[in-house]
Design a protein around this motif. Structure first.
Motif, short mmCIF file in Angstrom:
data_model
loop_
_atom_site.label_atom_id
_atom_site.label_comp_id
_atom_site.label_asym_id
_atom_site.label_seq_id
_atom_site.Cartn_x
_atom_site.Cartn_y
_atom_site.Cartn_z
N LEU A 112 -1.92 10.79 0.88
CA LEU A 112 -1.25 9.39 0.06
C LEU A 112 0.12 9.13 0.51
N ILE A 153 0.67 -1.29 0.00
CA ILE A 153 -0.09 0.04 0.07
C ILE A 153 0.93 1.35 -0.01
N MET A 193 0.48 3.89 -3.20
CA MET A 193 0.15 5.02 -2.82
C MET A 193 0.98 6.45 -2.93
N SER A 194 2.45 6.01 -2.56
CA SER A 194 3.54 6.90 -2.86
C SER A 194 3.69 7.28 -4.26
N ILE A 221 1.62 7.09 -6.60
CA ILE A 221 0.51 7.94 -7.28
C ILE A 221 0.64 9.32 -6.85
N ALA A 222 1.03 9.47 -5.49
CA ALA A 222 1.20 10.83 -5.02
C ALA A 222 2.41 11.51 -5.75
N LEU A 271 -3.28 7.19 5.54
CA LEU A 271 -2.87 6.15 4.94
C LEU A 271 -3.04 4.96 5.83
#
Length: 285
Positions: free
Chosen positions: A154, A132, A136-137, A139-140, A160
């Motif tokens: 994120l 995760i 998420m990192s 995407i950010a 998170l």
């Protein structure tokens, strides 16, 4: 063992000895934590140096700060309560929707979806947290590089952590609520519908009261699982550390009896929570 079948004295002795050893193994460490939360020594272990309440209520006297005045510890406890409350609420809402989807609807790929729902339960928490965090990192970072958007939620932090815990706890609430919904008698809803009741009225007056025990049980399980979670939380936490992460950090630095004090407080709260549920159930019966 069947009560009507007599057992020898030796078998009774072995059974009682096993139960005694089992409960001794279970409760002796907890009793040690309780006792040494009141030990007048700067370390959370034997020998006994005398009785004190400093580790609960000291306000800096003699270089000691008790649980009540430990701002960092109180903040971490508050963070854990926020995370657990949010995760349990989201998990029950999503779990209820999932339960109706799986039990009341027929669609292609339903069995595959049911199987995929169990995957987060068998993945180690550390692996789930790392996955995760990496996803998420990425995407950010993509949003920052291409659109100039700072998606801080994120990044490692409470949002998170909530998302990471929700990713597997929702599977547990779904299974809990689905098990209850599966035993529901659909003829009750059909009879109400024949009498002219609307779908919303049927859900609020028949279905929801029937599901209430499962909803409360799922919420309690989700709250406790979230509150005590360490593996996934450790990979996703930021500067606002939950209680489990803070306690782990302090244990590495050199534990004090304040750790015993917070453990005692959590045991008391858990006991009150269990007692309340037992009294509530006995009152309903």
């Amino acid at each position: 063992m069947i009560a009507s079948i007599p057992s020898s004295r030796s078998s009774q002795f072995i059974r009682k000895a096993y139960l005694s050893l089992f409960f001794l193994f279970l409760f002796l460490p907890l009793s040690m934590v309780v006792v040494f939360a009141f030990n007048d020594a700067p370390y959370p272990m034997p020998p006994w140096k005398g009785f004190t309440l400093d580790w609960l209520f000291a306000n800096g006297e003699h270089g000691r700060t008790g649980l009540w005045f430990d701002t960092e510890l109180r903040d971490s406890l508050w963070n854990s309560l926020i995370i657990a409350s949010t995760v349990s609420t989201l998990s029950v809402l999503a779990g209820t929707a999932n339960a109706f989807l799986l039990e009341r609807c027929d669609f292609r790929g339903k069995n595959v979806l049911s199987s995929l729902m169990l995957v987060p339960l068998v993945i180690p928490g550390v692996i789930l947290g790392i996955s995760i965090l990496a996803f998420m990192s990425r995407i950010a970072q993509f949003a920052d590089n291409n659109f100039g958007m700072e998606l801080e939620f994120l990044r490692p932090g409470l949002p998170l952590v909530i998302f990471g815990q929700f990713a597997y706890i929702v599977s547990i609430t779904t299974l809990t609520i689905s098990a209850r919904l599966k035993r529901f008698d659909l003829s009750l809803e059909e009879a109400a519908q024949n009498l002219g009741a609307s779908r919303s009225a049927i859900f609020m007056t028949i279905t929801l009261p029937y599901l209430r025990p499962a909803l409360l049980g799922a919420a309690a399980i989700a709250f406790l699982l979230s509150f005590e979670n360490f593996n996934t939380t450790y990979m996703l936490t930021g500067s606002d550390a939950p209680l489990t992460i803070l306690m782990y950090g302090r244990m590495k630095e050199g534990a004090t009896p304040v750790i015993n004090a917070i453990s005692l407080a959590l045991m008391v709260l858990s006991l009150l929570f269990v007692s309340f549920n037992l009294l509530r159930k006995s009152g309903q019966d």
